[in-house]
Design a protein around this motif. Structure first.
Motif, PDB file in Angstrom:
ATOM      1  N   THR B  26       0.837  -1.203   0.000  1.00 31.06           N
ATOM      2  CA  THR B  26       0.000   0.000   0.000  1.00 31.06           C
ATOM      3  C   THR B  26       0.872   1.254   0.000  1.00 31.06           C
ATOM      4  N   MET B  27       1.862   1.263   0.913  1.00 30.92           N
ATOM      5  CA  MET B  27       2.672   2.479   1.071  1.00 30.92           C
ATOM      6  C   MET B  27       3.524   2.750  -0.159  1.00 30.92           C
ATOM      7  N   GLY B  28       4.160   1.707  -0.683  1.00 36.19           N
ATOM      8  CA  GLY B  28       5.022   1.916  -1.846  1.00 36.19           C
ATOM      9  C   GLY B  28       4.218   2.187  -3.102  1.00 36.19           C
ATOM     10  N   LEU B  29       3.152   1.380  -3.290  1.00 32.12           N
ATOM     11  CA  LEU B  29       2.364   1.496  -4.508  1.00 32.12           C
ATOM     12  C   LEU B  29       1.661   2.848  -4.594  1.00 32.12           C
ATOM     13  N   SER B  30       1.222   3.382  -3.446  1.00 33.67           N
ATOM     14  CA  SER B  30       0.530   4.674  -3.498  1.00 33.67           C
ATOM     15  C   SER B  30       1.475   5.750  -4.021  1.00 33.67           C
ATOM     16  N   ILE B  33       1.724   5.241  -7.798  1.00 29.73           N
ATOM     17  CA  ILE B  33       0.502   5.686  -8.478  1.00 29.73           C
ATOM     18  C   ILE B  33       0.478   7.215  -8.580  1.00 29.73           C
ATOM     19  N   VAL B  34       0.832   7.864  -7.476  1.00 28.42           N
ATOM     20  CA  VAL B  34       0.884   9.326  -7.487  1.00 28.42           C
ATOM     21  C   VAL B  34       1.903   9.800  -8.529  1.00 28.42           C
ATOM     22  N   TYR B  35       3.011   9.069  -8.626  1.00 28.09           N
ATOM     23  CA  TYR B  35       4.021   9.433  -9.624  1.00 28.09           C
ATOM     24  C   TYR B  35       3.455   9.343 -11.048  1.00 28.09           C
ATOM     25  N   PHE B  36       2.793   8.238 -11.359  1.00 30.46           N
ATOM     26  CA  PHE B  36       2.243   8.077 -12.716  1.00 30.46           C
ATOM     27  C   PHE B  36       1.170   9.124 -13.008  1.00 30.46           C
ATOM     28  N   LYS B  37       0.362   9.388 -11.999  1.00 34.33           N
ATOM     29  CA  LYS B  37      -0.705  10.376 -12.182  1.00 34.33           C
ATOM     30  C   LYS B  37      -0.096  11.771 -12.425  1.00 34.33           C
ATOM     31  N   TRP B  38       0.968  12.046 -11.694  1.00 34.94           N
ATOM     32  CA  TRP B  38       1.649  13.334 -11.858  1.00 34.94           C
ATOM     33  C   TRP B  38       2.281  13.431 -13.258  1.00 34.94           C
ATOM     34  N   ALA B  51      -1.557   3.545 -16.787  1.00 31.77           N
ATOM     35  CA  ALA B  51      -0.676   2.837 -15.850  1.00 31.77           C
ATOM     36  C   ALA B  51      -1.130   3.088 -14.421  1.00 31.77           C
ATOM     37  N   ALA B  52      -1.460   4.365 -14.116  1.00 35.13           N
ATOM     38  CA  ALA B  52      -1.903   4.697 -12.759  1.00 35.13           C
ATOM     39  C   ALA B  52      -3.182   3.949 -12.427  1.00 35.13           C
ATOM     40  N   LYS B  53      -4.117   3.926 -13.382  1.00 39.68           N
ATOM     41  CA  LYS B  53      -5.406   3.291 -13.099  1.00 39.68           C
ATOM     42  C   LYS B  53      -5.273   1.777 -12.965  1.00 39.68           C
ATOM     43  N   PHE B  54      -4.336   1.223 -13.740  1.00 32.54           N
ATOM     44  CA  PHE B  54      -4.092  -0.221 -13.652  1.00 32.54           C
ATOM     45  C   PHE B  54      -3.527  -0.572 -12.264  1.00 32.54           C
ATOM     46  N   LEU B  55      -2.527   0.201 -11.826  1.00 33.39           N
ATOM     47  CA  LEU B  55      -1.943  -0.082 -10.507  1.00 33.39           C
ATOM     48  C   LEU B  55      -2.978   0.136  -9.407  1.00 33.39           C
ATOM     49  N   MET B  56      -3.898   1.080  -9.665  1.00 38.95           N
ATOM     50  CA  MET B  56      -4.926   1.351  -8.681  1.00 38.95           C
ATOM     51  C   MET B  56      -5.829   0.134  -8.454  1.00 38.95           C
ATOM     52  N   LEU B 125      -8.321  17.260  -9.188  1.00 29.43           N
ATOM     53  CA  LEU B 125      -8.859  16.746  -7.925  1.00 29.43           C
ATOM     54  C   LEU B 125      -8.566  15.260  -7.779  1.00 29.43           C
ATOM     55  N   HIS B 126      -8.601  14.563  -8.908  1.00 33.09           N
ATOM     56  CA  HIS B 126      -8.315  13.131  -8.871  1.00 33.09           C
ATOM     57  C   HIS B 126      -6.879  12.890  -8.391  1.00 33.09           C
ATOM     58  N   PHE B 127      -5.966  13.685  -8.920  1.00 30.21           N
ATOM     59  CA  PHE B 127      -4.573  13.605  -8.456  1.00 30.21           C
ATOM     60  C   PHE B 127      -4.495  13.895  -6.959  1.00 30.21           C
ATOM     61  N   LEU B 128      -5.232  14.930  -6.537  1.00 31.98           N
ATOM     62  CA  LEU B 128      -5.198  15.321  -5.119  1.00 31.98           C
ATOM     63  C   LEU B 128      -5.687  14.175  -4.225  1.00 31.98           C
TER      64      LEU B 128
END
Lengths: 357, 442
Positions: B26-30, B33-38, B51-56, B125-128
C-alpha cells in the motif's frame, strides 16, 4: 476531563452505528429482498462505496477508547474474547464479500459473495445488539464464584452462553434470552435503517416494497422495545434513576421514540431523507439512552463484591487526556472537512457510479 | 500459563505477518501511483494515466486486504494483551488512536473517491485524492512506528506505584531517537517491494509479448525507484538502525550478529554460519575480521560485547530465529542491490529488454522483498524479547489474564483458516488483474 472524553467517544461510536448501521442494514435487506441482478448490484453498491469510510469510525473510536480508558478496553476486550473475535471474522468476511463481488463476472461467484455479505451483515447486527445487551445487563466482574474473586477485580471472562441462558444467572454468558432480544432489536433497527438508505440512494425496483417492509418491521420493533424495556426494568430496577435525578437526560429517550413513532408514517413522507433521519434518531436515541441510564458506570458488575467499571476507575491520567484533547479537536476538524468533501461529490443517487470494474 | 503465552504470541505473530504483506505494498504502490498520475498531468500522455489506473486496481484489492487484516491487530491489543494495554494504554493509546483518527480516516475517505470518482472530479482533484491516500498511508506508517519505537526504546514516561506507565512528555514520542531511522528504513523497504512488483509485471509483459509498451514503462520506472530505494534501505537507513540496536539493545545486537564470545580488539562480521545453542558457538562460520567494528563504530579495534557479556535474562529468547531473520534480511537486501545495478547497467547498454535470463530473474524476484521486509520486522520484534517494553515490561506479564489457552488456540486456528482463504483470493484477483493488463476496456 473523563466526562468530556466519555462524550467524545460516545458521539464517535453513535456516528459509527448510524453510518455502518445502514450498510449492515443494506446487507440484511439484500439477503431477503433483492431478487433481480440489477437490484442486487445497485444495493450492494450502496453499501460497497461507503463501508470503508464508515468503518474508520469504529477504528478511531476503538483507538480513542484505548487511549482514554485503557483499563476498560483491556477488561472488556479480553472478557468478551470469543464474541469479539467472531465479530472480527464477520467484519473480514463481509468486507471481502462487498469488495470482491464484482471482481469476477461469473454468476456463482457473485451469488456466493452476495450471501456472504448478507449473512455476515445480519450476524454482525445481531452481535452488536447482544453486545449492548451485555453492557446494560452487566457481567460477573472479577469472576466471582462462591463469594471469591478468581481474577483481579476489573477482569472477567464470559463464555458464549451459560446452560440456563438466563440474564439472572450468577454466571451469565454473552448470549442469554435478554441479550438475544436486544440483538433482534438491533437487527430490525439496522434493517429499517438500511432500507431507508436504499430508498434514499438508489432507484432500485423494490423501493416501494421496502416502504411496506419498513412499516411492518417498525410495528415489530415497537412491540419488542416495550417488551425489552419491561424486562430491563425487572432486571435493573435502578435503570431509571439517572433520568429521575437529571430530567434533562430525557431528551435521549425522546429522540428514540420520535424516530420510532415517526417511522410509522413512512408511506406519507414527501422527502426520502425523512425516513433515514428518523431511523438514525432511533439508533442515536437508543445508544445514548442506554449510556445515560448507566452513567458514570460503563460496565456494571453483577456481583456485590467487585465494583462496577466507571469512567473514573478506568481512565488515563489527566496529562494524557488533556494532550489528546488538543489533537483530537484538530483531527475531528479534518474529519469534518473530509466528510463535507465526500458528501459534495457523492450526493444524490448512486445507480450510475462505476463500481468494482 | 506457558501455553497461554505461546498461543497469544503465535496468534499475534501470525496475524501481523499476514497483515504486513499488504501495507508494505500500500505504502510503496501509493507513491508509484501518485508518480504516474503526476506524469500524466504533466505530459498529458494517456499511457501514464492508464498505468496509474491499472496499478490502482491492484492497490484496491491490496488495500481491502490491509484493512480487513488490520482491524484485528487493533482489537488484539485488548483481546490477547489486556495487561499490556492496561499498563501502557496511557502512552501507546495516544499514537494508536492518532493512527485511527488521522491516517486511516485520510486513506479511507479518499480511496473510494480516487477509485470511482475520476469522471466526477476532473484530473486535478483526482490527483489530489490520490496524493491524500498516499499521505494517509505514510502517516499511518509513521504512527505505527512511533508506537513500536516506544516499545523498543521507551521515552517520555513515568511508572506509577501500581505499575502503570504514564505519559509525561508527549513530544518525546516523536523525538524518540529510534523513530526516524526505523520509519525511513521501513518506508524505503516498502518502496523496494512495490518497485519489484511493477518490475515483475513489466518483465512478465515483455516475456509474454503482450502489453509490451506498458511492460517497458513498468520495468524502467520500477528500476529507477527500485535502484534508489534498495540503496537507501541499506545505507544510510539500515546502517542507522543497526547503530541504534548496538547502542540501545546491545544484547540483541550481539545475538543478531551471531557474536557468542567477545573478541579482544575489533569484532568480525559473520556472513554465514548456524548458531549452535548447545555449545554456544557458530557452526560452519564464514566471517571477515574487524568489519563489524568498522561498520558500527568506524573504528578498527573497537570492542563489541558478545553474548557472553549478558545474563540469560537480558538475552533475546529466540537467538537462532533472530540471527537468521537478520541474515536473511541483509542477504536479500544485498542481492536486491546487485540485481538492480545489473538491470540498470543493461538498460544503459540498451540490452535490458532483450536479455531474457535477467527478465526471468526479475519476474520471479517479487516474493523476496516481502520476505526481506517481514524478516526485518522479526529482527525488531525478536530482538526486543523477552520484553514487550524493552527492559521494563516482560512479554509474559502482558497477556490477558482471563483468556485461557483453549480459547486462544481456537481463535488462532480460525485465523489461520480464514487467512489462507484470503491469501488465495488475493493471488487469484491480482493474477487476474495482471493478466487482463492496463489496456482492458470496461
Amino acid at each position: 476531563m473523563e466526562i468530556l472524553w466519555y462524550i467524545i467517544i460516545a458521539i464517535i461510536l453513535a456516528i459509527f452505528f448510524i453510518l455502518d448501521g445502514y450498510d449492515f442494514g443494506v446487507g440484511i435487506i439484500h439477503l431477503f429482498f433483492a431478487k433481480k441482478e440489477k437490484d442486487k448490484l445497485v444495493i450492494a453498491k450502496s453499501a460497497g462505496l461507503f463501508w470503508d469510510s464508515n468503518e474508520v469510525w469504529l477504528v478511531a473510536g476503538g483507538g480513542l477508547l484505548f487511549m482514554a480508558f485503557p483499563t476498560f478496553y483491556a477488561s472488556v476486550f479480553s472478557g468478551f474474547y470469543l464474541p469479539l473475535i467472531l465479530v472480527l471474522w464477520l467484519i473480514v468476511f463481509r468486507a471481502i464479500g462487498l469488495e470482491f463481488r464484482n471482481q469476477i463476472n461469473f454468476q456463482m461467484w457473485k451469488d456466493f459473495w452476495d450471501k456472504a455479505f448478507g449473512v455476515s451483515s445480519l450476524l454482525l447486527a445481531l452481535f452488536f445488539g447482544i453486545a449492548l445487551g451485555n453492557v446494560v445487563r452487566g457481567v460477573n466482574l472479577g469472576g466471582v464464584i462462591n463469594g471469591e474473586s478468581t481474577y483481579e477485580s476489573h477482569y472477567f471472562f464470559l463464555p458464549l452462553w451459560d446452560s440456563s441462558f438466563s440474564p439472572l444467572s450468577d454466571t451469565p454468558g454473552v448470549i442469554d434470552w435478554f441479550t438475544i432480544i436486544i440483538g433482534l432489536i438491533a437487527v430490525i433497527v439496522m434493517g429499517i435503517h438500511g432500507a431507508n438508505w436504499i430508498i434514499l440512494k438508489t432507484n432500485s425496483s423494490i423501493n416501494q416494497q421496502l416502504k411496506k417492509v419498513i412499516f411492518k418491521l417498525n410495528i415489530a420493533l415497537i412491540i419488542l422495545t416495550i417488551f425489552s424495556l419491561a424486562i430491563w426494568l425487572k432486571i435493573k430496577p435502578q435503570a431509571l434513576d439517572n433520568f429521575l435525578d437529571n430530567p434533562y437526560l430525557v431528551i435521549f429517550p425522546i429522540i428514540f421514540f420520535t424516530g420510532l413513532i415517526g417511522s410509522l408514517f413512512i408511506k406519507k413522507f414527501k422527502s426520502e431523507r425523512t425516513g433515514f433521519f428518523l431511523s438514525s434518531a432511533v439508533i442515536l436515541g437508543g445508544i445514548t439512552s442506554s449510556l445515560a441510564s448507566l452513567f458514570p458506570v460503563i460496565l456494571p458488575s453483577t456481583n456485590k463484591i467487585n465494583e462496577s467499571l466507571t469512567i473514573y476507575n478506568t481512565s488515563s491520567t489527566e496529562y494524557g487526556l488533556e494532550t489528546a484533547f488538543i489533537w483530537v479537536i484538530f483531527g475531528l476538524i479534518l474529519v469534518i472537512i473530509y466528510v463535507i468533501f465526500q458528501l459534495r461529490i457523492n450526493s444524490g443517487k448512486i445507480d450510475d457510479f462505476e463500481y468494482g470494474h | 500459563m506457558e501455553d497461554m503465552i505461546l498461543y497469544d504470541r503465535l496468534q499475534f505473530a501470525f496475524t501481523i505477518t499476514f497483515h504486513y504483506i499488504f501495507p508494505q505494498l500500500t505504502m510503496g504502490l501509493s507513491l508509484l501511483i501518485v508518480y504516474f498520475k503526476w506524469k500524466y498531468l504533466k505530459t498529458q500522455t494517456e499511457k501514464y494515466n492508464k498505468a496509474a489506473k491499472f496499478l490502482m486496481k491492484i492497490f484496491a484489492v491490496n488495500f481491502t486486504m490491509g484493512v480487513v487484516t488490520g482491524i484485528p491487530m487493533e482489537f488484539q491489543f485488548g483481546t490477547n494483551w489486556a495487561k499490556f494495554s492496561e499498563l501502557t494504554g496511557n502512552i501507546i493509546g495516544q499514537t494508536l488512536a492518532m493512527e485511527g483518527l488521522f491516517s486511516f480516516f485520510l486513506e479511507s475517505s479518499f480511496l473510494a473517491l480516487f477509485i470511482f470518482g475520476e469522471k466526477l472530479m476532473g484530473q486535478k482533484l483526482h490527483f489530489l485524492t490520490g496524493f491524500l491516500v498516499f499521505l494517509g498511508s505514510w502517516a499511518s506508517g509513521l504512527l505505527i512506528l512511533a508506537t513500536n519505537a516506544w516499545m523498543q526504546h521507551p521515552v517520555g514516561y513515568e511508572i506509577l506505584e501500581n505499575g502503570k506507565f504514564v505519559l509525561n512528555h508527549f513530544g518525546e514520542l516523536f523525538s524518540n531517537p529510534w523513530l526516524i531511522p526505523a520509519f525511513l528504513h521501513n518506508q524505503m523497504a516498502s518502496l523496494v517491494t512495490s518497485s519489484f512488483l511493477i518490475i515483475s509485471i513489466g518483465a512478465f509483459y515483455i516475456l509474454s509479448k503482450k502489453n509490451i509498451e506498458y511492460g517497458k514503462l513498468f520495468l524502467k520506472t520500477g528500476i529507477v525507484f527500485g535502484l534508489t530505494s534498495s540503496f537507501l534501505v541499506a545505507f544510510p537507513t539500515g546502517d542507522w538502525n543497526a547503530k541504534n540496536v548496538a547502542k540501545y539493545q546491545p544484547a540483541s545486537f550481539a545475538a543478531m550478529e551471531g557474536i557468542f564470545e567477545t573478541e579482544h580488539g575489533g569484532a568480525e562480521i559473520v556472513l554465514v554460519g548456524q548458531p549452535n545453542m548447545l555449545e554456544k558457538k557458530l557452526d560452519n562460520k564464514l566471517s571477515i575480521p574487524n568489519v563489524l567494528s568498522i561498520l558500527t563504530y568506524q573504528s578498527w579495534n573497537k570492542q563489541i560485547p558478545g553474548m557472553d557479556q549478558f545474563t540469560e535474562d537480558e538475552l533475546p529468547t529466540n537467538i537462532p530465529g533472530l540471527y537468521y531473520s537478520y541474515h536473511i534480511m541483509v542477504g536479500l537486501g544485498t542481492i536486491f542491490i546487485g540485481l538492480m545495478v545489473l538491470a540498470a547497467f543493461l538498460w544503459w547498454r540498451k540490452k535490458l529488454f532483450e536479455y531474457r535470463p535477467l527478465l526471468w530473474a526479475l519476474m520471479f524476484a517479487v516474493p523476496f522483498p516481502f520476505i526481506a521486509n517481514l524478516t526485518g520486522w522479526y529482527v525488531a520484534e525478536l530482538g526486543r524479547q523477552p520484553y514487550l517494553v524493552y527492559g521494563l515490561l516482560k512479554t509474559v506479564d502482558g497477556i490477558s489474564p482471563t483468556v485461557s489457552s483453549g480459547n486462544s488456540l481456537f481463535t488462532l486456528l480460525g485465523f489461520v483458516g480464514l487467512y489462507i482463504l484470503l491469501g488465495l483470493l488475493f493471488l487469484l484477483l491480482v493474477g487476474k488483474i495482471i493478466n487482463e493488463g492496463p489496456t482492458k476496456k470496461h
